[in-house]
Design an enzyme around this catalytic site. Structure first.
Site, short mmCIF file in Angstrom:
data_model
loop_
_atom_site.label_atom_id
_atom_site.label_comp_id
_atom_site.label_asym_id
_atom_site.label_seq_id
_atom_site.Cartn_x
_atom_site.Cartn_y
_atom_site.Cartn_z
N GLY A 164 0.80 -1.22 0.00
CA GLY A 164 0.00 0.00 0.00
C GLY A 164 0.83 1.27 0.00
O GLY A 164 0.34 2.33 0.36
N TYR A 202 13.71 2.54 -10.08
CA TYR A 202 12.33 3.06 -10.11
C TYR A 202 11.81 3.01 -11.55
O TYR A 202 12.43 3.54 -12.46
CB TYR A 202 12.30 4.49 -9.58
CG TYR A 202 10.92 5.11 -9.59
CD1 TYR A 202 9.89 4.58 -8.83
CD2 TYR A 202 10.66 6.25 -10.36
CE1 TYR A 202 8.63 5.14 -8.85
CE2 TYR A 202 9.39 6.83 -10.37
CZ TYR A 202 8.39 6.27 -9.61
OH TYR A 202 7.14 6.84 -9.63
N HIS A 208 -0.17 -1.18 -13.77
CA HIS A 208 -0.35 -2.26 -12.79
C HIS A 208 -1.25 -3.29 -13.46
O HIS A 208 -2.44 -3.03 -13.65
CB HIS A 208 -0.98 -1.71 -11.51
CG HIS A 208 -1.42 -2.76 -10.53
ND1 HIS A 208 -1.36 -2.59 -9.18
CD2 HIS A 208 -1.92 -4.01 -10.70
CE1 HIS A 208 -1.82 -3.67 -8.56
NE2 HIS A 208 -2.17 -4.54 -9.48
N GLU A 275 0.77 -9.85 -9.01
CA GLU A 275 0.76 -8.47 -9.49
C GLU A 275 2.08 -8.15 -10.19
O GLU A 275 3.15 -8.47 -9.66
CB GLU A 275 0.63 -7.49 -8.30
CG GLU A 275 -0.64 -7.58 -7.54
CD GLU A 275 -0.73 -6.50 -6.45
OE1 GLU A 275 -1.81 -6.32 -5.92
OE2 GLU A 275 0.29 -5.85 -6.13
N ARG A 292 -5.38 -14.20 -1.63
CA ARG A 292 -6.79 -14.06 -1.21
C ARG A 292 -7.66 -13.85 -2.44
O ARG A 292 -7.15 -13.65 -3.54
CB ARG A 292 -6.94 -12.82 -0.31
CG ARG A 292 -6.53 -11.55 -1.04
CD ARG A 292 -6.90 -10.27 -0.31
NE ARG A 292 -6.70 -9.11 -1.17
CZ ARG A 292 -5.55 -8.48 -1.34
NH1 ARG A 292 -4.47 -8.88 -0.71
NH2 ARG A 292 -5.47 -7.43 -2.15
N VAL A 295 -10.95 -7.84 -4.37
CA VAL A 295 -12.14 -7.01 -4.63
C VAL A 295 -12.55 -7.12 -6.10
O VAL A 295 -13.73 -7.27 -6.42
CB VAL A 295 -11.84 -5.54 -4.26
CG1 VAL A 295 -13.00 -4.64 -4.68
CG2 VAL A 295 -11.54 -5.37 -2.78
C1 MV4 Z 1 7.28 0.48 -7.71
C2 MV4 Z 1 6.98 1.54 -8.60
C3 MV4 Z 1 7.95 1.89 -9.51
N1 MV4 Z 1 9.15 1.24 -9.53
N2 MV4 Z 1 8.48 -0.14 -7.78
C4 MV4 Z 1 3.28 0.83 -5.07
C5 MV4 Z 1 2.78 -0.06 -3.98
C6 MV4 Z 1 3.67 -1.25 -3.94
N3 MV4 Z 1 2.88 -2.41 -4.12
C7 MV4 Z 1 4.64 -1.05 -5.05
N4 MV4 Z 1 4.39 0.19 -5.68
C8 MV4 Z 1 5.19 0.67 -6.67
N5 MV4 Z 1 6.39 0.06 -6.79
C9 MV4 Z 1 9.38 0.26 -8.67
N6 MV4 Z 1 10.58 -0.34 -8.70
C10 MV4 Z 1 5.73 2.14 -8.50
C11 MV4 Z 1 4.84 1.73 -7.53
C12 MV4 Z 1 3.59 2.45 -7.49
C13 MV4 Z 1 2.40 1.87 -7.91
C14 MV4 Z 1 2.34 0.54 -8.33
C15 MV4 Z 1 1.16 -0.03 -8.72
C16 MV4 Z 1 0.01 0.74 -8.72
C17 MV4 Z 1 0.03 2.04 -8.31
C18 MV4 Z 1 1.21 2.62 -7.90
C19 MV4 Z 1 1.23 3.93 -7.48
C20 MV4 Z 1 2.38 4.50 -7.06
C21 MV4 Z 1 3.57 3.75 -7.07
#
Ligand code: MV4
Length: 445
Positions: A164, A202, A208, A275, A292, A295
């Site tokens: 989250g 990053y 997603h 995911e 799980r 939603v």
């Molecule tokens: C990331 C990313 C970009 N690069 N990792 C957000 C929650 C966590 N599950 C992982 N997340 C992210 N990891 C890398 N290396 C961007 C996110 C991210 C994100 C991922 C999926 C859906 C929405 C998001 C919103 C902000 C950041």
């Protein structure tokens, strides 16, 4: 087959599970807090047990009371739904110790996937693509500094116990590493009682996209295609759809195989979701595995014509699955309807529903526990309904969703319906042109 299932949840998902149990000839036990006395899950279950006061920790998170309710009613299985205890290793273990089947992952699997750095390591071994980064946890800020320099900016620091978005920091330059390290460590320690951090490159503007999988007790695994969940706000999904407008047949094949490899390496039993982050070049990387029912599972159900809750129950009872993968032949979209005021920073809007009209018609499904006269309590998640439409194509599904949203009348509280309507009319959304950053720049009218 189970004779009686206790549903350790509330709201729409409790109702959703009760519906499938009834169709399978399985008796149901609802548990409820004092705030949910007048809920439909209490009304429609065969039996109902009050397990405590309104606050979740006193009721829906209270393991001894839920287990006691299962024992006094003679339930032989517990379905945890999503949220609450659905991914709680201790609860899964307690169910096992009490001889009650937990319809979900084993404590070992929950622990294995709950530690993100460890999960990533496991996936690497399975040959699932992961985001380049640190080899496990970082030991010191100096190690973080040198690795960031070596990888090149931007990088991201993540909490291994995270999820989250908590304990996550994006870093764009050398001088930011120290602050990011300290604040992420502090936040993770406070939030999770575990301040372990790791680093990744990053990925800018990713999508997603997640793959639904199912595995049985005999090692057979299949995938049930993808869901695009890129439309999120502050890590809360607003809308999910399948197929993803970004998907190609080749990418689906590769991501499907990767998701199955992920499930196989942990000998996953049940339905689950892998995911992925997908970059603009369609490279995909493992992000997390959810053990799980989610939603957004109905969009998958609508396009593959399959009851995922029924599948969960059959798998838990030891019935083998066929093992054939499913490819989408239709399109489906889910809009989450939350009791929130979108014009006041999405402030929760609990209260009494004075007037209600749910949409209907061909290809329209509403999963919801609300009714006219129902009071939304202020203690829980603000999602009050899921509106799911399916049609032959994405374009038709969008048109149908717009029509259904216009028919959805809820008076007495604020809801996210106006925002969802605006999304359906947005040219970029309609063109399938969006990433996880979409909502950051979206202008609410
Ligand atoms: C990331 C990313 C970009 N690069 N990792 C957000 C929650 C966590 N599950 C992982 N997340 C992210 N990891 C890398 N290396 C961007 C996110 C991210 C994100 C991922 C999926 C859906 C929405 C998001 C919103 C902000 C950041």
């Amino acid at each position: 087959m189970f004779k009686k299932i206790l549903i350790a949840n509330r709201g729409e998902i409790a109702l959703r599970i009760i519906r499938t149990c009834k169709e399978m000839g399985i008796k149901t036990v609802a548990v409820y807090s004092t705030a949910d006395r007048d809920s439909l899950h209490v009304r429609f279950a065969d039996e109902a047990v009050c397990i405590g006061s309104a606050q979740s920790r006193d009721s829906y998170l209270n393991m001894p009371r839920i287990l006691a309710a299962a024992e006094v009613t003679n339930a032989d299985a517990i379905h945890p739904g999503y949220g609450f205890l659905s991914e709680n290793a201790k609860f899964s273990a307690l169910c096992r110790d009490h001889g009650i089947k937990f319809i979900g992952a084993t404590p070992e699997q929950i622990d294995q996937m709950g530690d993100k750095s460890n999960a990533k390591d496991t996936m690497k071994k399975a040959g699932v693509p992961t985001i380049p980064g640190s080899d496990g946890l970082l030991d010191s800020v100096d190690q973080a500094k040198s690795l960031a320099k070596e990888m090149g900016y931007p990088v991201i620091i993540k909490a291994t116990a995270g999820g989250g978005g908590r304990g996550m920091r994006i870093i764009w330059a050398d001088e930011e590493v120290e602050n990011a390290w300290n604040s992420a460590k502090q936040e993770a320690g406070a939030a999770f009682g575990n301040d372990g951090l790791y680093m990744e490159k990053y990925i800018e503007e990713p999508r997603h996209i997640e793959i639904q999988i199912a595995g049985d007790q005999y090692g057979t695994v299949c995938h049930l295609s993808e869901r695009d969940c890129s439309i999120q706000r502050r890590h809360q999904k607003l809308l999910e759809e399948t197929p993803s407008p970004f998907m190609t047949d080749e990418l689906r094949e590769k991501m499907g195989e990767a998701a199955k490899a992920a499930a196989k390496i942990i000998q996953y039993e049940g339905v689950g979701t892998v995911e992925f982050l997908v970059d603009k070049h369609r490279n995909f990387y493992f992000m997390e595995m959810n053990t799980r029912i989610q939603v957004e599972h109905p969009v998958t159900e609508e396009v593959i014509n399959y009851d995922l809750v029924k599948e969960q129950i059959l798998i838990a009872a030891g019935v083998p699955i066929s093992g054939t993968d499913y490819l989408p032949t239709k399109a489906a979209i889910e809009c989450r309807i939350n009791a929130e005021d979108i014009y006041n920073n999405f402030r929760p809007s609990p209260g009494k529903i004075q007037v209600l009209h749910k949409p209907g018609g061909h290809g329209v499904r509403v999963d919801s526990h609300i009714y006219a006269g129902y009071s939304i309590p202020p203690y829980y998640d603000s999602m009050i309904a899921k509106l799911i439409v399916s049609a032959q194509t994405r374009e038709e599904a969008i048109v149908k969703m717009e029509r259904a949203l216009q028919e959805f009348i809820i008076e007495g509280i604020h809801t996210t319906i106006p925002l969802q309507l605006q999304l359906m009319r947005d040219p970029d959304f309609r063109a399938g042109n969006f990433t996880t950053k979409f909502m950051e720049t979206f202008k609410i009218q």
